[in-house]
Motif scaffolding. Structure first.
Motif, PDB file in Angstrom:
ATOM      1  N   VAL A 289      -6.469  10.666  -6.586  1.00 60.20           N
ATOM      2  CA  VAL A 289      -7.180   9.394  -6.762  1.00 60.20           C
ATOM      3  C   VAL A 289      -6.428   8.563  -7.790  1.00 60.20           C
ATOM      4  CG1 VAL A 289      -9.326   8.274  -7.451  1.00 60.20           C
ATOM      5  CG2 VAL A 289      -9.395  10.449  -6.208  1.00 60.20           C
ATOM      6  N   ARG A 290      -5.951   7.398  -7.377  1.00 59.71           N
ATOM      7  CA  ARG A 290      -5.208   6.515  -8.278  1.00 59.71           C
ATOM      8  C   ARG A 290      -6.029   5.247  -8.511  1.00 59.71           C
ATOM      9  NH1 ARG A 290       1.240   6.939  -6.711  1.00 59.71           N
ATOM     10  NH2 ARG A 290       1.284   9.213  -6.353  1.00 59.71           N
ATOM     11  N   LEU A 291      -6.579   5.153  -9.701  1.00 56.89           N
ATOM     12  CA  LEU A 291      -7.402   3.999 -10.066  1.00 56.89           C
ATOM     13  C   LEU A 291      -6.530   2.891 -10.626  1.00 56.89           C
ATOM     14  CD1 LEU A 291     -10.281   5.982 -11.796  1.00 56.89           C
ATOM     15  CD2 LEU A 291     -10.224   5.137  -9.441  1.00 56.89           C
ATOM     16  N   GLY A 292      -6.986   1.657 -10.467  1.00 60.73           N
ATOM     17  CA  GLY A 292      -6.223   0.513 -10.953  1.00 60.73           C
ATOM     18  C   GLY A 292      -4.944   0.284 -10.172  1.00 60.73           C
ATOM     19  N   SER A 293      -4.923   0.696  -8.921  1.00 57.94           N
ATOM     20  CA  SER A 293      -3.732   0.529  -8.071  1.00 57.94           C
ATOM     21  C   SER A 293      -4.000  -0.530  -7.017  1.00 57.94           C
ATOM     22  CB  SER A 293      -3.358   1.852  -7.396  1.00 57.94           C
ATOM     23  OG  SER A 293      -2.988   2.819  -8.349  1.00 57.94           O
ATOM     24  N   MET A 294      -3.295  -1.626  -7.110  1.00 58.33           N
ATOM     25  CA  MET A 294      -3.459  -2.723  -6.160  1.00 58.33           C
ATOM     26  C   MET A 294      -2.295  -2.723  -5.173  1.00 58.33           C
ATOM     27  SD  MET A 294      -3.849  -6.817  -6.867  1.00 58.33           S
ATOM     28  CE  MET A 294      -5.401  -6.556  -7.743  1.00 58.33           C
ATOM     29  N   VAL A 295      -2.622  -2.593  -3.905  1.00 61.87           N
ATOM     30  CA  VAL A 295      -1.594  -2.544  -2.864  1.00 61.87           C
ATOM     31  C   VAL A 295      -1.005  -3.943  -2.686  1.00 61.87           C
ATOM     32  CG1 VAL A 295      -1.126  -2.071  -0.437  1.00 61.87           C
ATOM     33  CG2 VAL A 295      -2.715  -0.623  -1.709  1.00 61.87           C
ATOM     34  N   VAL A 296       0.316  -4.028  -2.699  1.00 62.90           N
ATOM     35  CA  VAL A 296       0.989  -5.319  -2.534  1.00 62.90           C
ATOM     36  C   VAL A 296       1.739  -5.414  -1.206  1.00 62.90           C
ATOM     37  CG1 VAL A 296       1.222  -5.731  -5.008  1.00 62.90           C
ATOM     38  CG2 VAL A 296       3.012  -4.469  -3.809  1.00 62.90           C
ATOM     39  N   LYS A 297       1.971  -4.261  -0.564  1.00 61.19           N
ATOM     40  CA  LYS A 297       2.683  -4.285   0.714  1.00 61.19           C
ATOM     41  C   LYS A 297       2.502  -2.948   1.430  1.00 61.19           C
ATOM     42  CE  LYS A 297       7.273  -5.006   2.760  1.00 61.19           C
ATOM     43  NZ  LYS A 297       8.719  -5.216   2.486  1.00 61.19           N
ATOM     44  N   VAL A 298       2.372  -3.027   2.745  1.00 58.81           N
ATOM     45  CA  VAL A 298       2.300  -1.824   3.576  1.00 58.81           C
ATOM     46  C   VAL A 298       3.459  -1.858   4.554  1.00 58.81           C
ATOM     47  CG1 VAL A 298       0.931  -0.482   5.214  1.00 58.81           C
ATOM     48  CG2 VAL A 298      -0.216  -1.730   3.373  1.00 58.81           C
ATOM     49  N   GLY A 299       4.346  -0.876   4.443  1.00 58.82           N
ATOM     50  CA  GLY A 299       5.480  -0.772   5.348  1.00 58.82           C
ATOM     51  C   GLY A 299       5.231   0.272   6.410  1.00 58.82           C
ATOM     52  N   GLU A 300       6.182   0.414   7.295  1.00 64.06           N
ATOM     53  CA  GLU A 300       6.028   1.375   8.388  1.00 64.06           C
ATOM     54  C   GLU A 300       6.031   2.804   7.869  1.00 64.06           C
ATOM     55  OE1 GLU A 300       8.135   2.505  12.679  1.00 64.06           O
ATOM     56  OE2 GLU A 300       8.995   0.956  11.371  1.00 64.06           O
ATOM     57  N   ASN A 301       6.799   3.072   6.817  1.00 59.68           N
ATOM     58  CA  ASN A 301       6.941   4.435   6.311  1.00 59.68           C
ATOM     59  C   ASN A 301       6.527   4.598   4.852  1.00 59.68           C
ATOM     60  OD1 ASN A 301       8.132   5.424   8.775  1.00 59.68           O
ATOM     61  ND2 ASN A 301      10.007   4.339   8.171  1.00 59.68           N
ATOM     62  N   GLU A 302       6.213   3.499   4.165  1.00 61.02           N
ATOM     63  CA  GLU A 302       5.791   3.605   2.775  1.00 61.02           C
ATOM     64  C   GLU A 302       4.860   2.460   2.413  1.00 61.02           C
ATOM     65  OE1 GLU A 302       9.294   3.476   0.365  1.00 61.02           O
ATOM     66  OE2 GLU A 302       9.466   1.287   0.471  1.00 61.02           O
ATOM     67  N   ILE A 303       4.050   2.715   1.397  1.00 63.07           N
ATOM     68  CA  ILE A 303       3.107   1.712   0.912  1.00 63.07           C
ATOM     69  C   ILE A 303       3.429   1.434  -0.551  1.00 63.07           C
ATOM     70  CG2 ILE A 303       1.403   3.511   0.349  1.00 63.07           C
ATOM     71  CD1 ILE A 303      -0.787   1.457   1.021  1.00 63.07           C
ATOM     72  N   THR A 304       3.393   0.155  -0.922  1.00 65.11           N
ATOM     73  CA  THR A 304       3.764  -0.255  -2.275  1.00 65.11           C
ATOM     74  C   THR A 304       2.535  -0.736  -3.027  1.00 65.11           C
ATOM     75  OG1 THR A 304       5.921  -0.955  -1.430  1.00 65.11           O
ATOM     76  CG2 THR A 304       5.314  -1.702  -3.627  1.00 65.11           C
ATOM     77  N   ALA A 305       2.352  -0.223  -4.240  1.00 61.09           N
ATOM     78  CA  ALA A 305       1.195  -0.586  -5.054  1.00 61.09           C
ATOM     79  C   ALA A 305       1.628  -0.884  -6.476  1.00 61.09           C
ATOM     80  CB  ALA A 305       0.157   0.531  -5.041  1.00 61.09           C
ATOM     81  N   LYS A 306       0.880  -1.772  -7.120  1.00 60.72           N
ATOM     82  CA  LYS A 306       1.151  -2.125  -8.508  1.00 60.72           C
ATOM     83  C   LYS A 306       0.108  -1.477  -9.404  1.00 60.72           C
ATOM     84  CE  LYS A 306       1.934  -6.061 -11.599  1.00 60.72           C
ATOM     85  NZ  LYS A 306       1.977  -7.545 -11.706  1.00 60.72           N
ATOM     86  N   GLU A 307       0.588  -0.684 -10.385  1.00 62.93           N
ATOM     87  CA  GLU A 307      -0.305  -0.016 -11.329  1.00 62.93           C
ATOM     88  C   GLU A 307      -0.718  -0.997 -12.419  1.00 62.93           C
ATOM     89  OE1 GLU A 307      -1.353   2.920 -10.810  1.00 62.93           O
ATOM     90  OE2 GLU A 307       0.002   3.613  -9.239  1.00 62.93           O
ATOM     91  N   ARG A 308      -2.013  -1.207 -12.548  1.00 64.28           N
ATOM     92  CA  ARG A 308      -2.503  -2.199 -13.495  1.00 64.28           C
ATOM     93  C   ARG A 308      -2.228  -1.799 -14.937  1.00 64.28           C
ATOM     94  NH1 ARG A 308      -8.565  -3.080 -12.755  1.00 64.28           N
ATOM     95  NH2 ARG A 308      -8.611  -1.111 -13.885  1.00 64.28           N
ATOM     96  N   ALA A 309      -2.347  -0.541 -15.238  1.00 64.80           N
ATOM     97  CA  ALA A 309      -2.180  -0.089 -16.622  1.00 64.80           C
ATOM     98  C   ALA A 309      -0.759  -0.268 -17.131  1.00 64.80           C
ATOM     99  CB  ALA A 309      -2.605   1.379 -16.734  1.00 64.80           C
ATOM    100  N   SER A 310       0.211   0.118 -16.318  1.00 61.92           N
ATOM    101  CA  SER A 310       1.607   0.070 -16.748  1.00 61.92           C
ATOM    102  C   SER A 310       2.367  -1.137 -16.229  1.00 61.92           C
ATOM    103  CB  SER A 310       2.327   1.347 -16.296  1.00 61.92           C
ATOM    104  OG  SER A 310       2.338   1.434 -14.883  1.00 61.92           O
ATOM    105  N   GLY A 311       1.824  -1.781 -15.190  1.00 60.32           N
ATOM    106  CA  GLY A 311       2.530  -2.901 -14.569  1.00 60.32           C
ATOM    107  C   GLY A 311       3.638  -2.461 -13.633  1.00 60.32           C
ATOM    108  N   GLN A 312       3.798  -1.162 -13.449  1.00 61.95           N
ATOM    109  CA  GLN A 312       4.842  -0.640 -12.582  1.00 61.95           C
ATOM    110  C   GLN A 312       4.481  -0.812 -11.114  1.00 61.95           C
ATOM    111  OE1 GLN A 312       5.474   3.478 -13.887  1.00 61.95           O
ATOM    112  NE2 GLN A 312       7.578   2.946 -14.339  1.00 61.95           N
TER     113      GLN A 312
END
Length: 573
Positions: A289-312
């Motif tokens: 469970v990853r809290l504070g994770s906002m998805v910014v893009k969904v690809g065919e083989n991977e999903i990209t999310a921005k971590e609110r706490a670290s900004g990564q």
């Protein structure tokens, strides 16, 4: 002259009393005049039927089906339009995705439901693509097999329109969601997920596939920590642990389930105790469970999310993404909202009687609508004026008591405020504002009621809300003629007389959150919290009782029993 007089008299009597048609037709054995009189009566019967008001219902979800099931009046000609000819018990869709319950066990043909109602209801399997409120007309399109002639358009006139079209999954315009993610709002979407899960295990079991590719294929990402997302993650975990691990023992260590939630907690609409228990249980079960994770893009083989706490910005490989982040308005509803001038809204705005603002004969309920509850402070002056019958500019306790019931009924936030602050009645609220004197002027009146609007909340987009709205609106239609003569609603503070009906009031009956492993959390009225296996059996009981027919009750219970004995089916069909 005698026969001529008989014809004249019979014709006059028949025209004055058309209901005697069956009596007059008996005369046909001695005179053809009676037969002529009976034939003349038929147009009057047809005209009488045509006086029925035509009600068009768009949608066969929780709101629309609940409305149809509870219609008892024969004063309407009802026409239902929906692209699906069945009602689906959507709370069990997560169970369909993993074979715990079969798809046909949670659906009931809409014609079977309407046939039992005893009311004249016609159904058309089509999709409404335009609403013309100026001409009281809806435009529909029946999609057919291309080999059978393509698409067929038609229009339907209405006297009353009930919009219960539901919503669609809200992607928040995130790139790649529509192309690469699965949704979980319809039966066919649940079946696609089920097929994809089994397919991924079969592909991962191929001997030529490297380990990293196996791990990627068996990486399941669920976006959204609401009830649907949490339940699906729990169902998937149980499916893998209890069934797939036995059939694919070499793959069980490669499976990973990740739950992404943009907020601080999953199940944030539940009590804190349930939220904490769910997060701890998922951690024990190995669900990431990853809290504070906002998805910014969904690809065919991977999903990209921005971590609110670290900004990564992190990327997660996946074999499948299930998107469950709430609902948005359908395109045809958005277009209709533009016609009414309702811009920058997530749903159609209605008043407390479920009537669409800007229209007198259109109602909206369920996920496609939201109630615009009027604020007390907007009407504070007219409320005071209505209560101040002698125009003294002062309001004593007796005058206030004469309208207190209407105030509480018209503005439910007042009642919520009283209960929250442990006040017995409105008199307590006035005394709290001015303890030394119950007689108040408008300034004291404003001060006493200034905080009640803080209790206003939008209703959640749930099956429970939609079903109650359907029952309420059907009751209004059933008693329309009676309430026109004898209004039962609260006082019209900005008009004369009373409203025809009491406004809609949602009654929360509790909510469940299945967490897997035969454990369920329940939050019931009265701040009663229950978590564990006993609550799972309560969940079984409630969901069985809420089925729309005995057929689906037996099928669902049978599916649960089959799963207990034989496990879930993993056939890819």
């Amino acid at each position: 002259m005698r026969w001529s007089s008989f014809y004249h008299t019979a014709s006059r009597v028949f025209n004055d009393c058309p209901s005697w048609a069956k009596t007059v037709v008996v005369c046909s054995v001695i005179s053809s005049g009676g037969l002529v009189a009976y034939c003349d009566a038929k147009p009057e019967y047809v005209n009488h039927e045509s006086k029925k008001k035509k009600v068009v219902v768009l949608g066969t979800g929780w709101a629309g089906t609940s409305f149809l099931k509870n219609m008892k009046s024969n004063s309407y000609d009802i026409h239902v339009v929906s692209p699906r000819n069945y009602f689906a018990f959507t709370p069990l869709l997560p169970s369909v995705t993993c074979g715990t319950v079969e798809a046909r066990s949670v659906v009931e043909p809409i014609r079977s439901i309407t046939r039992k109602s005893g009311v004249n209801i016609h159904f058309s399997e089509a999709e409404c693509y335009k609403i013309d409120n100026k001409n009281n007309k809806v435009y529909c399109r029946a999609s057919k097999d291309k080999k059978l002639g393509g698409q067929e358009d038609f229009s339907i006139d209405y006297d009353y329109l009930v919009i219960a079209m539901g919503g669609r999954s809200n992607t928040f315009n995130t790139p790649g969601v529509q192309e690469h993610a699965h949704f979980l709002k319809e039966v066919d979407e649940a079946l696609k997920i089920r097929h994809s899960v089994v397919d991924l295990f079969e592909r991962a079991s191929l001997p030529s596939l490297p380990v990293e590719e196996k791990k990627k294929l068996l990486s399941f990402v669920v976006v959204g920590g609401g009830p649907t997302g949490v339940e699906f993650a729990a169902e998937l975990h149980d499916f893998v642990l209890e069934d797939m691990a036995k059939l694919y023992p070499s793959l069980k260590d490669y499976v990973k389930i990740t739950l992404l939630e943009a907020g601080d907690h999953i199940l944030n609409m539940f009590d804190k105790r349930i939220t904490e228990f769910a997060e701890q249980k998922f951690a024990r079960d190995g669900i990431d469970v990853r809290l504070g994770s906002m998805v910014v893009k969904v690809g065919e083989n991977e999903i990209t999310a921005k971590e609110r706490a670290s900004g990564q910005v992190v990327s997660i490989p996946h074999g499948m993404v299930v998107w469950s982040t709430g609902i948005g308005a359908r395109p045809e509803v958005v277009e209709f909202m533009k016609q009414l001038g309702q811009v920058n809204r997530r749903a159609l705005v209605t008043d407390e009687w479920l009537r669409v603002e800007g229209s007198d004969n259109i109602y909206a309920l369920g996920d496609c609508a939201t109630i615009n509850q009027r604020r007390v402070m907007e009407d504070i002056a007219v409320i005071f004026s209505k209560a101040d019958k002698n125009n003294s500019g002062k309001l004593d306790l007796k005058e206030f008591k004469d309208v207190v019931g209407d105030i509480i009924e018209r503005y439910p936030q007042v009642d919520i405020y009283l209960k929250k602050n442990q006040m017995r009645d409105m008199a307590s609220l006035l005394k709290k504002s001015q303890e030394s004197n119950i007689i108040v002027d408008i300034e004291y009146f404003k001060e006493a009621l200034s905080k009640v609007d803080s209790q206003m909340k939008n209703l959640p987009a749930t099956a429970q809300v939609a079903a109650q709205q359907g029952v309420y609106l059907a009751d209004c239609f059933n008693r329309m003629e009676e309430c026109e003569k004898y209004p039962e609603g609260p006082l019209r503070f900005r008009g004369v007389g009373r409203h025809r009906f009491r406004p809609f009031r949602y009654r929360h009956l509790g909510q469940f959150a299945p967490l897997g492993g035969e454990q369920t959390a329940a939050q019931l009225p009265g701040d009663w919290i229950s978590i564990g296996q006993s609550t799972q059996w309560l969940w079984y009981s409630v969901y069985t009782s809420k089925q729309v027919s005995w057929r689906t009750r037996f099928l669902v219970v049978g599916d649960w029993g089959r799963r207990f004995i034989f496990g879930r089916d993993s056939s890819k069909i």
